[in-house]
Design a protein around this motif. Structure first.
Motif, PDB file in Angstrom:
ATOM      1  N   LEU A   3       0.820  -1.217   0.000  1.00 41.24           N
ATOM      2  CA  LEU A   3       0.000   0.000   0.000  1.00 41.24           C
ATOM      3  C   LEU A   3       0.853   1.267   0.000  1.00 41.24           C
ATOM      4  O   LEU A   3       0.367   2.344   0.351  1.00 41.24           O
ATOM      5  CB  LEU A   3      -0.945   0.003   1.212  1.00 41.24           C
ATOM      6  CG  LEU A   3      -2.007  -1.102   1.248  1.00 41.24           C
ATOM      7  CD1 LEU A   3      -2.842  -0.983   2.505  1.00 41.24           C
ATOM      8  CD2 LEU A   3      -2.891  -1.039   0.007  1.00 41.24           C
ATOM      9  N   TRP A   4       2.094   1.113  -0.410  1.00 42.02           N
ATOM     10  CA  TRP A   4       3.019   2.241  -0.431  1.00 42.02           C
ATOM     11  C   TRP A   4       2.498   3.370  -1.322  1.00 42.02           C
ATOM     12  O   TRP A   4       2.556   4.543  -0.967  1.00 42.02           O
ATOM     13  CB  TRP A   4       4.376   1.749  -0.921  1.00 42.02           C
ATOM     14  CG  TRP A   4       5.395   2.817  -1.148  1.00 42.02           C
ATOM     15  CD1 TRP A   4       5.918   3.667  -0.228  1.00 42.02           C
ATOM     16  CD2 TRP A   4       6.040   3.128  -2.394  1.00 42.02           C
ATOM     17  NE1 TRP A   4       6.850   4.502  -0.815  1.00 42.02           N
ATOM     18  CE2 TRP A   4       6.939   4.194  -2.137  1.00 42.02           C
ATOM     19  CE3 TRP A   4       5.952   2.609  -3.675  1.00 42.02           C
ATOM     20  CZ2 TRP A   4       7.735   4.744  -3.131  1.00 42.02           C
ATOM     21  CZ3 TRP A   4       6.749   3.154  -4.669  1.00 42.02           C
ATOM     22  CH2 TRP A   4       7.624   4.213  -4.393  1.00 42.02           C
TER      23      TRP A   4
ATOM     24  N   ALA B  47      -0.141   8.769  -2.493  1.00 42.58           N
ATOM     25  CA  ALA B  47      -1.320   9.472  -3.016  1.00 42.58           C
ATOM     26  C   ALA B  47      -1.945  10.348  -1.937  1.00 42.58           C
ATOM     27  O   ALA B  47      -2.398  11.481  -2.204  1.00 42.58           O
ATOM     28  CB  ALA B  47      -2.339   8.466  -3.542  1.00 42.58           C
ATOM     29  N   LEU B  48      -1.971   9.850  -0.713  1.00 43.91           N
ATOM     30  CA  LEU B  48      -2.500  10.658   0.395  1.00 43.91           C
ATOM     31  C   LEU B  48      -1.624  11.888   0.616  1.00 43.91           C
ATOM     32  O   LEU B  48      -2.140  12.988   0.902  1.00 43.91           O
ATOM     33  CB  LEU B  48      -2.566   9.823   1.668  1.00 43.91           C
ATOM     34  CG  LEU B  48      -3.639   8.718   1.711  1.00 43.91           C
ATOM     35  CD1 LEU B  48      -3.495   7.889   2.977  1.00 43.91           C
ATOM     36  CD2 LEU B  48      -5.037   9.336   1.637  1.00 43.91           C
ATOM     37  N   ALA B  49      -0.308  11.737   0.502  1.00 40.67           N
ATOM     38  CA  ALA B  49       0.595  12.880   0.680  1.00 40.67           C
ATOM     39  C   ALA B  49       0.355  13.931  -0.392  1.00 40.67           C
ATOM     40  O   ALA B  49       0.304  15.137  -0.100  1.00 40.67           O
ATOM     41  CB  ALA B  49       2.047  12.402   0.650  1.00 40.67           C
TER      42      ALA B  49
ATOM     43  N   MET C 243      -0.977  17.884  -0.070  1.00 40.47           N
ATOM     44  CA  MET C 243      -0.346  19.069  -0.661  1.00 40.47           C
ATOM     45  C   MET C 243      -1.359  19.857  -1.486  1.00 40.47           C
ATOM     46  O   MET C 243      -1.400  21.095  -1.415  1.00 40.47           O
ATOM     47  CB  MET C 243       0.833  18.651  -1.529  1.00 40.47           C
ATOM     48  CG  MET C 243       1.955  17.969  -0.765  1.00 40.47           C
ATOM     49  SD  MET C 243       3.299  17.365  -1.832  1.00 40.47           S
ATOM     50  CE  MET C 243       4.047  18.922  -2.327  1.00 40.47           C
ATOM     51  N   VAL C 244      -2.171  19.154  -2.260  1.00 41.81           N
ATOM     52  CA  VAL C 244      -3.213  19.831  -3.047  1.00 41.81           C
ATOM     53  C   VAL C 244      -4.186  20.559  -2.132  1.00 41.81           C
ATOM     54  O   VAL C 244      -4.557  21.721  -2.362  1.00 41.81           O
ATOM     55  CB  VAL C 244      -3.955  18.812  -3.936  1.00 41.81           C
ATOM     56  CG1 VAL C 244      -5.186  19.444  -4.565  1.00 41.81           C
ATOM     57  CG2 VAL C 244      -3.025  18.265  -5.007  1.00 41.81           C
ATOM     58  N   GLY C 245      -4.598  19.882  -1.042  1.00 41.23           N
ATOM     59  CA  GLY C 245      -5.531  20.502  -0.109  1.00 41.23           C
ATOM     60  C   GLY C 245      -4.960  21.736   0.558  1.00 41.23           C
ATOM     61  O   GLY C 245      -5.656  22.749   0.730  1.00 41.23           O
ATOM     62  N   LEU C 246      -3.674  21.696   0.934  1.00 36.78           N
ATOM     63  CA  LEU C 246      -3.045  22.846   1.575  1.00 36.78           C
ATOM     64  C   LEU C 246      -3.008  24.038   0.631  1.00 36.78           C
ATOM     65  O   LEU C 246      -3.362  25.165   1.016  1.00 36.78           O
ATOM     66  CB  LEU C 246      -1.633  22.473   2.030  1.00 36.78           C
ATOM     67  CG  LEU C 246      -0.767  23.625   2.564  1.00 36.78           C
ATOM     68  CD1 LEU C 246      -1.447  24.307   3.745  1.00 36.78           C
ATOM     69  CD2 LEU C 246       0.626  23.117   2.952  1.00 36.78           C
TER      70      LEU C 246
END
Length: 433
Positions: free
Chosen positions: A62-63, A68-70, A74-77
């Motif tokens: 699940l690496w 993808a979560l990281a 970044m997109v959300g920030l």
């Protein structure tokens, strides 16, 4: 066999991603003031580090989910801290992700070379190296990117976004290939080679993305030059039209008293009527001036209307230009000039003079300014790569419609084209500021 070296600590990776986001947030139009931006950045730092720590607990298969979560963090920030659209956020996030990977990889390569087998950055010297290198690298990136954006949104299209995302994904995949398997032509078998490969691939990816944005800036410069050329041509046309008007008015004022004298002594009512009609027609040529409340709109419409009249083109316009005050002069001239030039070019090809018709409407509708340009056409439209192609011969292939769309997208608007029943319609929607 590849010697196992400690990978970059998760909290250090999260810090690199946060600093990369900061590089772009500081050069983009921000949503909040100083306090709001600081609070958003603080929450973003905690979120990105938290995501990395959580990703570290996931199993190896699940690496990619953790990465993808990281990226999503970044997109959300950047979406929370800036006012740019989601497409621009995605484009900038791709660049920020590659920048974070590059700086983190470079720092950890130096760490692995000098401080291995230390598993982390504990200790004064490793910490100083980390702080100095991060400050220097991200500071240099900020200086470079500041000249790219200068407080403005990148305003990229779907094609530029997809290219940037593809380059970021490819860079990340190649730079981390050696961690997955050493049995490829692009992998390293010696541990330190793995860090060299990752750093060099990340550097190449960042350079490629930087070059892509340079190309985007060049395209914009070309569009701005085209818009400036349109303004100059419009001003020149207006000057020539004004010069002709002065000459016509001088001649008309000189001859008018003689015409009136002839009409006054004419006894035949039928002849008098024809003479009055001829006089009215001669005076009617001075009536092609517009007063819409916007001087740029008035200038362009007046110039094009007089040109159409001299070429036997039926030009009608209903326009309220008072709501267009928020549009930059160059952008407005680009939209109007290119739209009307295209319409005139189209109707001039028609053999039937009755079909040489252009209609223009500018009005407010549901918090939008609607600019609609309609003209009769011969029913033949040609497309290249999904874009409407011009019939002009030369190097400015399709530039007019691209200039209109570029100008509209700067204000969060759009330009659409429809063709139905031999009527070609270009509609430009601009949200009211």
């Amino acid at each position: 066999m590849t010697e196992v070296l400690p990978n970059i600590p998760r909290e250090i990776t999260g810090l690199a991603e946060w600093l990369a986001c900061m590089v772009y947030i500081l050069v983009l139009p921000r949503r909040w003031g100083v306090v709001g931006t600081a609070a958003t950045l603080a929450v973003g730092l905690a979120a990105l580090v938290g995501i990395q720590l959580f990703a570290g607990t996931l199993p190896l298969h699940l690496w990619t989910v953790g990465m993808a979560l990281a990226v999503a963090g970044m997109v959300g920030l950047m979406a929370a801290a800036t006012t740019v659209g989601l497409r621009d956020v995605g484009y900038v996030a791709a660049r920020a992700f590659v920048l974070a990977e590059l700086v983190a990889s470079l720092e950890w390569q130096i760490h692995a070379f000098y401080f291995h087998p230390e598993p982390g950055v504990e200790g004064l010297i490793p910490t100083i190296v980390l702080v100095v290198l991060y400050a220097a690298a991200f500071g240099a990136a900020h200086v470079l990117e500041r000249r790219h954006f200068d407080g403005t949104a990148p305003a990229v299209g779907p094609r530029m976004l997809s290219i940037a995302v593809a380059m970021a994904v490819t860079t990340f995949a190649l730079s981390n290939l050696s961690f997955v398997t050493p049995n490829t032509p692009f992998s390293g078998e010696i541990s330190i080679e793995v860090f060299y490969i990752r750093t060099l691939v990340d550097l190449a990816g960042y350079i490629a993305l930087y070059a892509q944005h340079e190309q985007l800036r060049k395209q914009r410069a070309d569009l701005e030059l085209a818009a400036m050329d349109a303004i100059l041509r419009t001003q020149h046309d207006q000057y020539l039209a004004a010069k002709r008007d002065i000459e016509l008015v001088s001649r008309a004022s000189h001859d008018l008293k003689h015409h009136l004298a002839v009409i006054r002594v004419e006894l035949d009512p039928e002849k008098r009527g024809r003479q009055l009609d001829a006089l009215e027609e001669s005076l009617d040529q001075f009536g092609a001036a517009f007063d819409t409340g916007n001087p740029v709109l008035d200038t362009v419409l007046t110039s094009k209307a007089r040109y159409c009249r001299s070429r036997g083109i039926n030009f009608t316009c209903v326009a309220d230009g008072t709501a267009l005050g928020f549009v930059d002069v160059m952008d407005l001239a680009s939209i109007l000039g290119n739209a009307l030039d295209n319409a005139i070019e189209s109707v001039q090809r028609l053999e039937d003079p009755e079909h040489r018709i252009i209609r223009v409407a500018v009005h407010n509708q549901a918090r939008f300014v609607v600019c609609r340009f309609e003209n009769y056409f011969d029913g033949e439209l040609r497309y290249e790569e999904g874009e409407l192609a011009t019939r002009k011969v030369g190097g400015t292939h399709g530039l007019g419609l691209k200039s209109i769309r570029h100008a509209a997208e700067k204000y969060g608007g759009q330009a659409t084209v429809t063709a139905r029943d031999n009527w070609f319609t270009l509609t430009v929607l601009l949200p009211l500021s």
